[in-house]
Design a protein around this motif. Structure first.
Motif, PDB file in Angstrom:
ATOM      1  N   ALA A  25      -1.359  63.301 -50.570  1.00 42.13           N
ATOM      2  CA  ALA A  25      -1.908  63.044 -49.283  1.00 42.13           C
ATOM      3  C   ALA A  25      -1.208  62.712 -48.101  1.00 42.13           C
ATOM      4  O   ALA A  25      -0.196  61.854 -48.206  1.00 42.13           O
ATOM      5  CB  ALA A  25      -3.207  62.105 -49.207  1.00 42.13           C
ATOM      6  N   ASP A  26      -1.012  63.214 -46.946  1.00 47.45           N
ATOM      7  CA  ASP A  26      -0.181  62.770 -45.747  1.00 47.45           C
ATOM      8  C   ASP A  26      -0.668  61.567 -45.503  1.00 47.45           C
ATOM      9  O   ASP A  26      -1.756  60.999 -45.250  1.00 47.45           O
ATOM     10  CB  ASP A  26      -0.578  63.845 -44.697  1.00 47.45           C
ATOM     11  CG  ASP A  26       0.130  63.569 -43.473  1.00 47.45           C
ATOM     12  OD1 ASP A  26       1.314  63.913 -43.356  1.00 47.45           O
ATOM     13  OD2 ASP A  26      -0.267  62.832 -42.572  1.00 47.45           O
ATOM     14  N   LEU A  27       0.613  60.800 -44.994  1.00 46.66           N
ATOM     15  CA  LEU A  27       0.553  59.462 -44.649  1.00 46.66           C
ATOM     16  C   LEU A  27      -0.439  59.070 -43.392  1.00 46.66           C
ATOM     17  O   LEU A  27      -1.168  58.175 -43.331  1.00 46.66           O
ATOM     18  CB  LEU A  27       1.722  58.761 -44.523  1.00 46.66           C
ATOM     19  CG  LEU A  27       1.781  57.338 -44.411  1.00 46.66           C
ATOM     20  CD1 LEU A  27       1.557  56.598 -45.595  1.00 46.66           C
ATOM     21  CD2 LEU A  27       3.345  56.928 -44.151  1.00 46.66           C
ATOM     22  N   HIS A  28       0.006  59.803 -42.524  1.00 48.86           N
ATOM     23  CA  HIS A  28      -0.805  59.758 -40.933  1.00 48.86           C
ATOM     24  C   HIS A  28      -2.315  60.071 -41.051  1.00 48.86           C
ATOM     25  O   HIS A  28      -3.124  59.617 -40.547  1.00 48.86           O
ATOM     26  CB  HIS A  28      -0.105  60.399 -40.090  1.00 48.86           C
ATOM     27  CG  HIS A  28       1.293  59.953 -39.729  1.00 48.86           C
ATOM     28  ND1 HIS A  28       2.496  60.176 -40.432  1.00 48.86           N
ATOM     29  CD2 HIS A  28       1.616  59.198 -38.655  1.00 48.86           C
ATOM     30  CE1 HIS A  28       3.496  59.681 -39.861  1.00 48.86           C
ATOM     31  NE2 HIS A  28       2.971  58.867 -38.792  1.00 48.86           N
ATOM     32  N   ALA A  39       1.065  51.495 -40.554  1.00 49.26           N
ATOM     33  CA  ALA A  39       1.615  50.087 -40.833  1.00 49.26           C
ATOM     34  C   ALA A  39       0.795  49.578 -41.770  1.00 49.26           C
ATOM     35  O   ALA A  39       1.020  49.006 -42.717  1.00 49.26           O
ATOM     36  CB  ALA A  39       2.320  49.245 -39.594  1.00 49.26           C
ATOM     37  N   GLU A  40      -0.577  49.436 -41.308  1.00 47.31           N
ATOM     38  CA  GLU A  40      -1.626  48.724 -42.293  1.00 47.31           C
ATOM     39  C   GLU A  40      -1.929  49.525 -43.486  1.00 47.31           C
ATOM     40  O   GLU A  40      -1.775  48.934 -44.613  1.00 47.31           O
ATOM     41  CB  GLU A  40      -3.105  48.746 -41.480  1.00 47.31           C
ATOM     42  CG  GLU A  40      -3.166  47.690 -40.181  1.00 47.31           C
ATOM     43  CD  GLU A  40      -4.379  47.989 -39.462  1.00 47.31           C
ATOM     44  OE1 GLU A  40      -5.001  46.819 -39.096  1.00 47.31           O
ATOM     45  OE2 GLU A  40      -4.782  48.910 -39.272  1.00 47.31           O
ATOM     46  N   LEU A  41      -1.638  50.864 -43.264  1.00 52.89           N
ATOM     47  CA  LEU A  41      -1.857  51.480 -44.789  1.00 52.89           C
ATOM     48  C   LEU A  41      -0.669  51.442 -45.679  1.00 52.89           C
ATOM     49  O   LEU A  41      -0.884  51.089 -46.858  1.00 52.89           O
ATOM     50  CB  LEU A  41      -1.708  53.063 -44.308  1.00 52.89           C
ATOM     51  CG  LEU A  41      -1.818  54.148 -45.751  1.00 52.89           C
ATOM     52  CD1 LEU A  41      -3.170  53.656 -46.415  1.00 52.89           C
ATOM     53  CD2 LEU A  41      -1.977  55.724 -45.381  1.00 52.89           C
ATOM     54  N   GLY A  69       6.489  61.029 -46.452  1.00 59.24           N
ATOM     55  CA  GLY A  69       5.370  61.019 -45.798  1.00 59.24           C
ATOM     56  C   GLY A  69       4.078  61.285 -46.529  1.00 59.24           C
ATOM     57  O   GLY A  69       3.035  61.699 -46.024  1.00 59.24           O
ATOM     58  N   ARG A  70       4.240  61.525 -47.916  1.00 58.85           N
ATOM     59  CA  ARG A  70       3.344  62.155 -48.806  1.00 58.85           C
ATOM     60  C   ARG A  70       2.934  61.022 -49.767  1.00 58.85           C
ATOM     61  O   ARG A  70       3.933  60.212 -50.462  1.00 58.85           O
ATOM     62  CB  ARG A  70       3.524  63.226 -49.670  1.00 58.85           C
ATOM     63  CG  ARG A  70       3.864  64.639 -48.711  1.00 58.85           C
ATOM     64  CD  ARG A  70       2.397  65.094 -48.151  1.00 58.85           C
ATOM     65  NE  ARG A  70       2.496  66.124 -47.298  1.00 58.85           N
ATOM     66  CZ  ARG A  70       1.637  67.076 -46.891  1.00 58.85           C
ATOM     67  NH1 ARG A  70       0.159  66.566 -47.042  1.00 58.85           N
ATOM     68  NH2 ARG A  70       1.916  67.874 -45.929  1.00 58.85           N
ATOM     69  N   ILE A  71       1.771  60.672 -49.983  1.00 61.34           N
ATOM     70  CA  ILE A  71       1.225  59.526 -50.780  1.00 61.34           C
ATOM     71  C   ILE A  71       1.040  59.963 -52.200  1.00 61.34           C
ATOM     72  O   ILE A  71       0.236  60.954 -52.762  1.00 61.34           O
ATOM     73  CB  ILE A  71       0.136  58.813 -50.343  1.00 61.34           C
ATOM     74  CG1 ILE A  71       0.391  58.382 -48.960  1.00 61.34           C
ATOM     75  CG2 ILE A  71      -0.187  57.575 -51.046  1.00 61.34           C
ATOM     76  CD1 ILE A  71      -0.534  57.840 -48.177  1.00 61.34           C
TER      77      ILE A  71
END
Length: 324
Positions: A25-28, A39-41, A69-71
């Motif tokens: 999943a995309d970070l943003h 930042a919180e994520l 950038g991918r989780i």
């Protein structure tokens, strides 16, 4: 923005199943889905490194990576199941929905659909509820009449039964609202009594629109609304105080007392003060419920019931039918 521990825990419990279902999943985008900053994520993902099964060994902890950038998560199967409502939580929601349904009959279909979804999610659809909720019924036509008058600020002519006086009265009122506190009440300005009053809806025998004089502004403090429909400018009669055992505490709701206090003679007891205009009515009340009356003030108010038991006063042959 300050995040409480419970809020963060709820987010983490939702985050893990989401990331298991959406590998890479995309970070943003994920941050946006959960309503937090990147930042919180990232802070949440770092916390996952020390989260896992008891034992605290390296292979017991959740693995997470997001450098590109991918989780990606690993070793998170045991906490990947979406959070479910507990039986108690589901029951609480079902009770609340029953209450909402009684307040807003026009939304019965939507509320029933929500209730069915909660029962299905909690696995209760094939079982009988452990709690039977009995919300007092409300006459729809009378409720519509009261709500319409309250919204328009117009008056109603009502015929109202006052249990403490055993009397059917005629009143002109401007309704304020309907409320449910054990039973349904209409809060209104009573032009007949000249003040704010609360009327038990079950005791309203009829209601019809009327051209009533404008009522004063609603009181800003509920205490200013008066002590109930049984209290008015007529100060005749005798003030009688009864202390009730828990089994008869419901009488304080039925009789519209001038005043009441709770737990005065032990847990669950109620002490209420009534304005009594009929000795015969009080005698009948004490004959029906005297075994649950812990104290009477003034004591001589019980003389009629005592004489009736001895067969020397009116009311001795009254049937002792109560709701006990």
């Amino acid at each position: 923005m300050t995040t409480t521990a419970s809020t963060r825990l709820a987010r983490l419990l939702g985050l893990v199943p989401y990331l298991i279902e959406n590998p890479g999943a995309d970070l943003h985008r994920t941050a946006a889905v959960f309503g937090v900053t990147v930042a919180e994520l990232v802070d949440d993902l770092e916390l996952l490194f020390v989260t896992g099964r008891p034992g605290r060994m390296p292979d017991d902890l959740i693995e997470a990576s997001w450098e590109d950038g991918r989780i990606h998560l690993g070793n998170a199967d045991e906490v990947s199941v979406p959070v479910r409502l507990t039986r108690d939580e589901s029951t609480s929601l079902l009770v609340a929905l029953d209450y909402l349904a009684s307040l807003d009959p026009d939304r019965q279909a939507a509320i029933a659909s929500t209730r069915d979804k909660i029962r299905t999610a909690a696995g209760l659809q094939d079982e009988r509820p452990s709690i039977d909720v009995g919300v007092p019924e409300l006459d729809r036509e009378l409720a519509a009449e009261i709500r319409g008058a309250a919204a328009a600020g117009t008056g109603l002519d009502i015929r109202y039964y006052v249990p403490s006086r055993d009397e059917l009265t005629a009143r002109t009122v401007t309704p304020r609202s309907l409320r449910l506190t054990g039973q349904w009440y209409m809060d209104a300005y009573c032009h007949t009594s000249g003040g704010e009053r609360s009327f038990a809806v079950d005791n309203i025998r009829s209601a019809a629109p009327t051209t009533a004089p404008a009522a004063p502004p609603a009181p800003t403090d509920e205490a200013d609304a008066g002590s109930g429909a049984g209290a008015g400018p007529d100060e005749s009669g005798t003030a009688v105080t009864l202390a009730l055992a828990p089994a008869a505490a419901w009488l304080a709701d039925e009789l519209d007392p001038l005043d009441r206090a709770h737990d005065t003679h032990g847990p669950g007891t109620v002490t209420m003060t009534l304005r009594v205009l009929s000795d015969t009515w009080l005698t009948r009340l004490l004959l029906q419920h005297g075994r649950h009356v812990l104290a009477v003030s003034p004591p001589e108010a019980a003389d009629g019931a005592i004489s009736a038991i001895a067969g020397t006063a009116p009311g001795a042959d009254d049937s002792h039918v109560g709701r006990d």
